[in-house]
Design a protein around this motif. Sequence first.
Motif, short mmCIF file in Angstrom:
data_model
loop_
_atom_site.label_atom_id
_atom_site.label_comp_id
_atom_site.label_asym_id
_atom_site.label_seq_id
_atom_site.Cartn_x
_atom_site.Cartn_y
_atom_site.Cartn_z
N UNK A 195 -10.30 -4.87 -36.48
CA UNK A 195 -11.00 -3.60 -36.72
C UNK A 195 -12.15 -3.87 -37.67
N UNK A 196 -13.32 -3.38 -37.32
CA UNK A 196 -14.48 -3.45 -38.21
C UNK A 196 -15.05 -2.04 -38.37
N UNK A 197 -15.21 -1.61 -39.61
CA UNK A 197 -15.70 -0.27 -39.90
C UNK A 197 -17.03 -0.35 -40.64
N UNK A 198 -18.02 0.31 -40.08
CA UNK A 198 -19.33 0.41 -40.71
C UNK A 198 -19.49 1.83 -41.24
N UNK A 199 -19.13 2.03 -42.51
CA UNK A 199 -19.16 3.37 -43.09
C UNK A 199 -20.58 3.92 -43.16
N UNK A 200 -21.56 3.06 -43.40
CA UNK A 200 -22.93 3.53 -43.53
C UNK A 200 -23.41 4.19 -42.24
N UNK A 201 -23.05 3.63 -41.10
CA UNK A 201 -23.48 4.16 -39.81
C UNK A 201 -22.44 5.08 -39.17
N UNK A 202 -21.24 5.14 -39.76
CA UNK A 202 -20.19 5.98 -39.20
C UNK A 202 -19.64 5.45 -37.90
N UNK A 203 -19.36 4.14 -37.87
CA UNK A 203 -18.88 3.49 -36.64
C UNK A 203 -17.62 2.68 -36.94
N UNK A 204 -16.68 2.72 -36.02
CA UNK A 204 -15.48 1.90 -36.12
C UNK A 204 -15.32 1.13 -34.82
N UNK A 205 -15.21 -0.19 -34.91
CA UNK A 205 -15.06 -1.04 -33.73
C UNK A 205 -13.64 -1.62 -33.73
N UNK A 206 -12.91 -1.31 -32.66
CA UNK A 206 -11.54 -1.78 -32.53
C UNK A 206 -11.44 -2.67 -31.29
N UNK A 207 -10.97 -3.88 -31.48
CA UNK A 207 -10.74 -4.78 -30.36
C UNK A 207 -9.25 -4.96 -30.16
N UNK A 208 -8.81 -4.71 -28.94
CA UNK A 208 -7.40 -4.85 -28.59
C UNK A 208 -7.17 -6.16 -27.85
N UNK A 209 -5.95 -6.66 -27.93
CA UNK A 209 -5.61 -7.85 -27.16
C UNK A 209 -5.64 -7.55 -25.67
N UNK A 210 -5.28 -6.33 -25.30
CA UNK A 210 -5.38 -5.92 -23.90
C UNK A 210 -6.84 -5.72 -23.53
N UNK A 211 -7.23 -6.18 -22.36
CA UNK A 211 -8.64 -6.10 -21.97
C UNK A 211 -9.03 -4.70 -21.52
N UNK A 212 -8.03 -3.90 -21.08
CA UNK A 212 -8.32 -2.56 -20.60
C UNK A 212 -7.37 -1.56 -21.24
#
Length: 265
Positions: A74-91
């Motif tokens: 999980x990567x959270x960019x508070x300044x831009x208001x974005x959260x990027x979540x990568x799962x082990x499952x591709x879909x």
Amino acid sequence: MTQKISLKRPIVQYSDNQFQSVEDEIATEFPLTIYVNNDEFATIVCTPTFIKEMVIGFLASEGIIRFLSDIKNININEKRGLAYVNLYASQITNQHYYAKRFIGSCCGKSRQFYFYNDTKTAKTSKSTTTITPQQCISLMRQLQEKSNVFKKTGGVHNAALSTPSEMIVTHTDIGRHNALDKLYGHCLLNQIPVRDKILTFSGRISSEVLTKAAKIGVGIILSKSAPTDLAIKLADDLNITAVGFIRGNSFNVYSHSYRIVESTL
């Protein structure tokens, strides 16, 4: 960058037949867009605290993840208001059902969920936890005493996860669902078992709030406000004890009253 939970703003206040310029504490409203496996999934308007917990709790509540181990990073960019979540499952296996209306009936049962994903993630409680009337009142009093941001702004909801005798964790948000997701995420991050816990909540018990409680897995929900009729029907079906209007030394029990006992000994 750390966002503030509230901000002071100049306002004009009318009191005692006159206007005056004062400063008021205003709750912060923060839009957060969540990307799952690089695809935009949802935008949540929230209070900018415990964002990681909220994102994890939200994805678990929506059935996108079942365990914390489903998340790669999980990567959270508070300044831009974005959260990027990568799962082990591709879909995302149940993306087809996300936000899709569910209409169904089953032999007189009243499980009238709004969305298909709710039918997959809401759990029938198996909790054997009991609580006394005095403990119900005490937990609500503790929640109100800890509600510092509400006292300042009047613009947030508060939720707590508790044992019958004490609070374990509390969270605050402008969105009542967000406050519950923060609790859920906290439990997943810290491996806290929830079946024997109690949810204490400042807002009304709507069907959506009751469904969130079922997804978290608690068997008792306490509120200072009222439930809706659909929330009571769902509480009946999902074996959840719903207690409302906890004010002063009184309250109403709307479902499964057997968990409210005179003594827990």
